[in-house]
Write a protein that holds these residues in place. Structure first.
Motif, PDB file in Angstrom:
ATOM      1  N   TYR A  87     -19.767  -1.380  -6.402  1.00 50.71           N
ATOM      2  CA  TYR A  87     -19.317  -2.520  -5.608  1.00 50.71           C
ATOM      3  C   TYR A  87     -20.294  -3.670  -5.658  1.00 50.71           C
ATOM      4  N   TYR A  88     -19.764  -4.826  -5.962  1.00 53.95           N
ATOM      5  CA  TYR A  88     -20.549  -6.048  -5.934  1.00 53.95           C
ATOM      6  C   TYR A  88     -20.486  -6.642  -4.536  1.00 53.95           C
ATOM      7  N   TYR A  89     -19.285  -6.661  -3.950  1.00 54.12           N
ATOM      8  CA  TYR A  89     -19.092  -7.133  -2.587  1.00 54.12           C
ATOM      9  C   TYR A  89     -18.841  -5.909  -1.718  1.00 54.12           C
ATOM     10  N   ASN A  90     -19.843  -5.515  -0.976  1.00 54.00           N
ATOM     11  CA  ASN A  90     -19.713  -4.342  -0.128  1.00 54.00           C
ATOM     12  C   ASN A  90     -19.266  -4.806   1.249  1.00 54.00           C
ATOM     13  N   ILE A  91     -17.953  -4.965   1.413  1.00 56.28           N
ATOM     14  CA  ILE A  91     -17.413  -5.441   2.677  1.00 56.28           C
ATOM     15  C   ILE A  91     -16.658  -4.316   3.364  1.00 56.28           C
ATOM     16  N   SER A  92     -16.406  -4.496   4.641  1.00 58.28           N
ATOM     17  CA  SER A  92     -15.775  -3.453   5.440  1.00 58.28           C
ATOM     18  C   SER A  92     -14.318  -3.233   5.040  1.00 58.28           C
ATOM     19  N   ALA A  93     -13.815  -2.079   5.430  1.00 51.32           N
ATOM     20  CA  ALA A  93     -12.401  -1.765   5.189  1.00 51.32           C
ATOM     21  C   ALA A  93     -11.513  -2.764   5.928  1.00 51.32           C
ATOM     22  N   ASP A  94     -11.930  -3.203   7.115  1.00 53.88           N
ATOM     23  CA  ASP A  94     -11.148  -4.193   7.866  1.00 53.88           C
ATOM     24  C   ASP A  94     -11.086  -5.519   7.119  1.00 53.88           C
ATOM     25  N   SER A  95     -12.205  -5.939   6.527  1.00 53.00           N
ATOM     26  CA  SER A  95     -12.216  -7.190   5.758  1.00 53.00           C
ATOM     27  C   SER A  95     -11.349  -7.064   4.514  1.00 53.00           C
ATOM     28  N   LYS A  96     -11.402  -5.917   3.862  1.00 55.63           N
ATOM     29  CA  LYS A  96     -10.535  -5.700   2.699  1.00 55.63           C
ATOM     30  C   LYS A  96      -9.064  -5.780   3.099  1.00 55.63           C
ATOM     31  N   LYS A  97      -8.735  -5.239   4.260  1.00 53.94           N
ATOM     32  CA  LYS A  97      -7.347  -5.278   4.727  1.00 53.94           C
ATOM     33  C   LYS A  97      -6.914  -6.721   4.982  1.00 53.94           C
ATOM     34  N   LEU A  98      -7.809  -7.555   5.512  1.00 53.89           N
ATOM     35  CA  LEU A  98      -7.488  -8.969   5.726  1.00 53.89           C
ATOM     36  C   LEU A  98      -7.205  -9.667   4.389  1.00 53.89           C
ATOM     37  N   ILE A  99      -8.035  -9.389   3.397  1.00 48.10           N
ATOM     38  CA  ILE A  99      -7.816  -9.994   2.071  1.00 48.10           C
ATOM     39  C   ILE A  99      -6.505  -9.473   1.480  1.00 48.10           C
ATOM     40  N   GLU A 100      -6.227  -8.207   1.676  1.00 48.77           N
ATOM     41  CA  GLU A 100      -4.977  -7.624   1.186  1.00 48.77           C
ATOM     42  C   GLU A 100      -3.774  -8.355   1.801  1.00 48.77           C
ATOM     43  N   LYS A 101      -3.850  -8.649   3.108  1.00 54.79           N
ATOM     44  CA  LYS A 101      -2.768  -9.389   3.767  1.00 54.79           C
ATOM     45  C   LYS A 101      -2.629 -10.790   3.181  1.00 54.79           C
ATOM     46  N   MET A 153       4.747  -3.896   5.261  1.00 54.85           N
ATOM     47  CA  MET A 153       4.908  -4.941   4.249  1.00 54.85           C
ATOM     48  C   MET A 153       3.919  -4.713   3.103  1.00 54.85           C
ATOM     49  N   LEU A 154       2.687  -4.380   3.449  1.00 58.18           N
ATOM     50  CA  LEU A 154       1.672  -4.108   2.424  1.00 58.18           C
ATOM     51  C   LEU A 154       2.062  -2.904   1.579  1.00 58.18           C
ATOM     52  N   ASP A 155       2.658  -1.908   2.225  1.00 53.67           N
ATOM     53  CA  ASP A 155       3.069  -0.696   1.511  1.00 53.67           C
ATOM     54  C   ASP A 155       4.135  -0.979   0.463  1.00 53.67           C
ATOM     55  N   GLU A 156       4.875  -2.082   0.609  1.00 53.81           N
ATOM     56  CA  GLU A 156       5.902  -2.463  -0.362  1.00 53.81           C
ATOM     57  C   GLU A 156       5.297  -2.888  -1.700  1.00 53.81           C
ATOM     58  N   VAL A 157       4.005  -3.284  -1.671  1.00 53.28           N
ATOM     59  CA  VAL A 157       3.326  -3.753  -2.887  1.00 53.28           C
ATOM     60  C   VAL A 157       2.036  -2.933  -3.030  1.00 53.28           C
ATOM     61  N   PRO A 158       2.162  -1.700  -3.521  1.00 52.95           N
ATOM     62  CA  PRO A 158       1.015  -0.788  -3.519  1.00 52.95           C
ATOM     63  C   PRO A 158      -0.200  -1.267  -4.309  1.00 52.95           C
ATOM     64  N   GLU A 159      -0.018  -2.162  -5.267  1.00 53.16           N
ATOM     65  CA  GLU A 159      -1.169  -2.603  -6.059  1.00 53.16           C
ATOM     66  C   GLU A 159      -2.042  -3.623  -5.330  1.00 53.16           C
ATOM     67  N   LEU A 160      -1.643  -4.062  -4.143  1.00 57.85           N
ATOM     68  CA  LEU A 160      -2.464  -5.027  -3.402  1.00 57.85           C
ATOM     69  C   LEU A 160      -3.851  -4.478  -3.105  1.00 57.85           C
ATOM     70  N   ALA A 161      -3.907  -3.264  -2.594  1.00 60.45           N
ATOM     71  CA  ALA A 161      -5.198  -2.667  -2.240  1.00 60.45           C
ATOM     72  C   ALA A 161      -6.077  -2.523  -3.480  1.00 60.45           C
ATOM     73  N   LYS A 162      -5.490  -2.141  -4.600  1.00 60.56           N
ATOM     74  CA  LYS A 162      -6.269  -1.996  -5.836  1.00 60.56           C
ATOM     75  C   LYS A 162      -6.766  -3.359  -6.314  1.00 60.56           C
TER      76      LYS A 162
END
Length: 181
Positions: free
Chosen positions: A45-59, A116-125
């Motif tokens: 990881y280059y950007y070691n951010i929290s799971a909550d921050s990743k979820k915000l970016i995913e949204k 809604m996020l689950d509809e596009v599974p590649e978002l998290a990746k």
């Protein structure tokens, strides 16, 4: 024993298990160091951010790029990370949330649900790949893009401030570093 000592002890243990000399082990560790690449994510990881921050970016990626190419999804996530790390005073950079929620910066994410996020599974990746250092906009911009827009949806002043700037087109978005304001 503090975290630093525990970490050093664990590294010594791993080195002994691999049977490598200290220099060989150091070279191996350095070869997996985090890097930012225009073409692929890194090994760590280059950007070691929290799971909550990743979820915000995913949204945000859902709102801005859910129908885009995978590379476009990664690029949108990278823009958020680039703004967060830029040092540029135009951006609210107290947290990933302030970058995303800055007035007029991006589409609002408050109504995006997990289903809604689950509809596009590649978002998290895509977000994960951006956090691991993949920034497709670095093909053109050394430090990565700070802005993106859909050219068919920009009018008036927003169109004028983008005239004549260098862009990188990925899917239906144009990525760029600066504005003509």
């Amino acid at each position: 024993m503090g975290n630093r000592e525990i970490f050093a002890s664990r590294l010594r243990e791993i080195r002994q298990q691999t049977g490598k000399t200290q220099k060989e082990f150091a070279d191996m560790v350095m070869s997996t160091a985090a890097t930012i690449s225009a073409y692929e994510p890194g090994e760590v990881y280059y950007y070691n951010i929290s799971a909550d921050s990743k979820k915000l970016i995913e949204k945000l990626v859902y709102q801005e790029a859910r129908g885009e190419l995978y590379e476009g999804k990664v690029a949108v996530a990278a823009v958020v990370l680039n703004r967060y790390c830029s040092g540029d005073s135009r951006f609210e950079r107290d947290s990933i949330y302030t970058v995303i929620a800055q007035r007029g910066a991006f589409a609002p994410i408050e109504d995006v649900t997990q289903s809604m996020l689950d509809e596009v599974p590649e978002l998290a990746k895509a977000v994960d790949d951006a956090c691991r250092g993949w920034d497709p906009t670095r093909k053109v911009f050394e430090n990565g893009a700070l802005f993106f827009y859909a050219p068919d949806e920009v009018y008036g002043y927003q169109k004028e401030i983008r005239e004549g700037i260098e862009i990188l087109k990925i899917g239906n978005h144009n990525f760029h570093v600066d504005l003509n304001d």
